[in-house]
Scaffold this active site. Sequence first.
Site, PDB file in Angstrom:
ATOM      1  N   THR A 123       0.821  -1.209   0.000  1.00 39.16           N
ATOM      2  CA  THR A 123       0.000   0.000   0.000  1.00 39.16           C
ATOM      3  C   THR A 123       0.855   1.259   0.000  1.00 39.16           C
ATOM      4  O   THR A 123       1.871   1.343   0.684  1.00 39.16           O
ATOM      5  CB  THR A 123      -0.921   0.004   1.233  1.00 39.16           C
ATOM      6  N   GLY A 128      -4.049   2.319  -2.633  1.00 39.49           N
ATOM      7  CA  GLY A 128      -4.451   1.348  -1.634  1.00 39.49           C
ATOM      8  C   GLY A 128      -5.039   0.127  -2.312  1.00 39.49           C
ATOM      9  O   GLY A 128      -4.320  -0.767  -2.778  1.00 39.49           O
ATOM     10  N   SER A 129      -6.361   0.101  -2.414  1.00 43.40           N
ATOM     11  CA  SER A 129      -7.017  -1.028  -3.063  1.00 43.40           C
ATOM     12  C   SER A 129      -6.670  -1.109  -4.548  1.00 43.40           C
ATOM     13  O   SER A 129      -6.719  -2.181  -5.145  1.00 43.40           O
ATOM     14  CB  SER A 129      -8.540  -0.906  -2.889  1.00 43.40           C
ATOM     15  N   PHE A 153       1.256   1.722   5.930  1.00 41.44           N
ATOM     16  CA  PHE A 153       0.583   0.562   6.522  1.00 41.44           C
ATOM     17  C   PHE A 153       1.300  -0.738   6.128  1.00 41.44           C
ATOM     18  O   PHE A 153       0.674  -1.725   5.740  1.00 41.44           O
ATOM     19  CB  PHE A 153      -0.887   0.513   6.119  1.00 41.44           C
ATOM     20  N   ARG A 265     -22.230 -10.254  36.874  1.00 43.05           N
ATOM     21  CA  ARG A 265     -22.642  -8.935  37.370  1.00 43.05           C
ATOM     22  C   ARG A 265     -24.114  -8.939  37.770  1.00 43.05           C
ATOM     23  O   ARG A 265     -24.981  -9.343  36.990  1.00 43.05           O
ATOM     24  CB  ARG A 265     -22.400  -7.896  36.276  1.00 43.05           C
ATOM     25  N   GLY A 337     -19.218   1.332  32.349  1.00 45.72           N
ATOM     26  CA  GLY A 337     -18.017   2.131  32.575  1.00 45.72           C
ATOM     27  C   GLY A 337     -16.750   1.306  32.666  1.00 45.72           C
ATOM     28  O   GLY A 337     -15.672   1.756  32.256  1.00 45.72           O
ATOM     29  N   GLU A 360      -7.179  -4.660   4.475  1.00 41.39           N
ATOM     30  CA  GLU A 360      -7.429  -5.745   3.518  1.00 41.39           C
ATOM     31  C   GLU A 360      -8.654  -5.471   2.652  1.00 41.39           C
ATOM     32  O   GLU A 360      -9.380  -6.393   2.262  1.00 41.39           O
ATOM     33  CB  GLU A 360      -7.591  -7.088   4.241  1.00 41.39           C
ATOM     34  N   THR A 362     -11.539  -2.081   2.208  1.00 38.99           N
ATOM     35  CA  THR A 362     -12.610  -1.483   3.019  1.00 38.99           C
ATOM     36  C   THR A 362     -13.946  -2.192   2.788  1.00 38.99           C
ATOM     37  O   THR A 362     -14.121  -2.930   1.817  1.00 38.99           O
ATOM     38  CB  THR A 362     -12.779   0.000   2.661  1.00 38.99           C
TER      39      THR A 362
END
Length: 378
Positions: A123, A128-129, A153, A265, A337, A360, A362
């Site tokens: 890339t 990219g692609s 990347f 919980r 939280g 890999e 989008t």
Amino acid sequence: MSELPKEVEEYRAKVRDYAQKVVRDYAKQMDETNDGGDKIVKDFGEMGLLGMKVPVKYGGLGLGELAFAVATEELGAESGGASHSLHTQLNAIQLLVSVGGDAAAEWIEKGVKAKEIYAVALTEPAAGSDLGALQTTAKPDGNELVLNGEKIFTSAASFSTKMVVLARTSGNPGDRQGISLLLVDSKTPGVEVKKLDLMGIRGAGVSYVKFNNVRISKDSIIGKEGDAFRGAIKALMVSRNGYAGIAVGIARGAVEEAINRATARKQFGKALIDQEWIAFNLADAYIKVEAARLLTWRAANLFDKGVEALTEASMAKYYAAVTAAEVTRTALHIFGGHGLNRGSKVERLYRDAKIMEIAEGTNEMQLMAVSRTFQPKK
């Protein structure tokens, strides 16, 4: 397909044992330090994981894409970074097999044993692609090539020994011909590496790489010069399904954490899991994980039968990525939280999950690929 062949099931148990005994504790350290993928890769080599889908003649196990999908899921359930590290090495080795074949046998075998750790430098900032748009060049100068360009990347680059690089040896950006696969020593003068500080899959060595007048031998070309595009695309399309496996694992890990939390919980005198809306949300998440796994296994099984299941791989990758994003968000809500604490497993998986929708290919690229199956031929 809902059952695994015996040899793949045995392999799955081996990977799960390692994931739960080693990766589970190590994952937090990888995430906090954004380091440690080299240890994981060396472990993979010692365990034989890097040869899972490599042909036996190159020192692999020849188990195929189904084993790959299963392994990435097991690792992904504990750490997106660890699973991505496996994916990177197998992606690099697949490129060497697909483009180089027997001519690259030495490097394939070294990769299988982790004697070489590969970065995948494909890339670029503007490519990219669309691999055909790449601008990195390797121009001849006597008996050498001079490599110039930028890669972004680039997985495993910060701890790699070699880089598998796509570069243009002829032609212009936009041309599919003239693209070659190169094997470059990571320590070659002129190779600059800067590790990226990503939100997820941390520790996997994802980096920015610049090649500044890097001089390499013409023997660095893997396969036929200028003819790597088709083989590279084929390797990348197959590896897409492994990324679906990572996403399935991340989603499964989040569901398991959420179920444990909801069971333990208590709120208003009863366990959270006894609250209908909690139970229904968990059921919805559980169903989606199962569906994503089946899509992933289906595509992998087709690949293993010799079917060019690119549409099926895109469906699996899209659905698994969307599922990971949705399910990790649900898990965070159930934790409340406590899930927001930096370094908690669900918080880490939530960040890993977002990467699945981009890396890999989008989500949009997967939808484009699938849509071509029913669009009228022009």
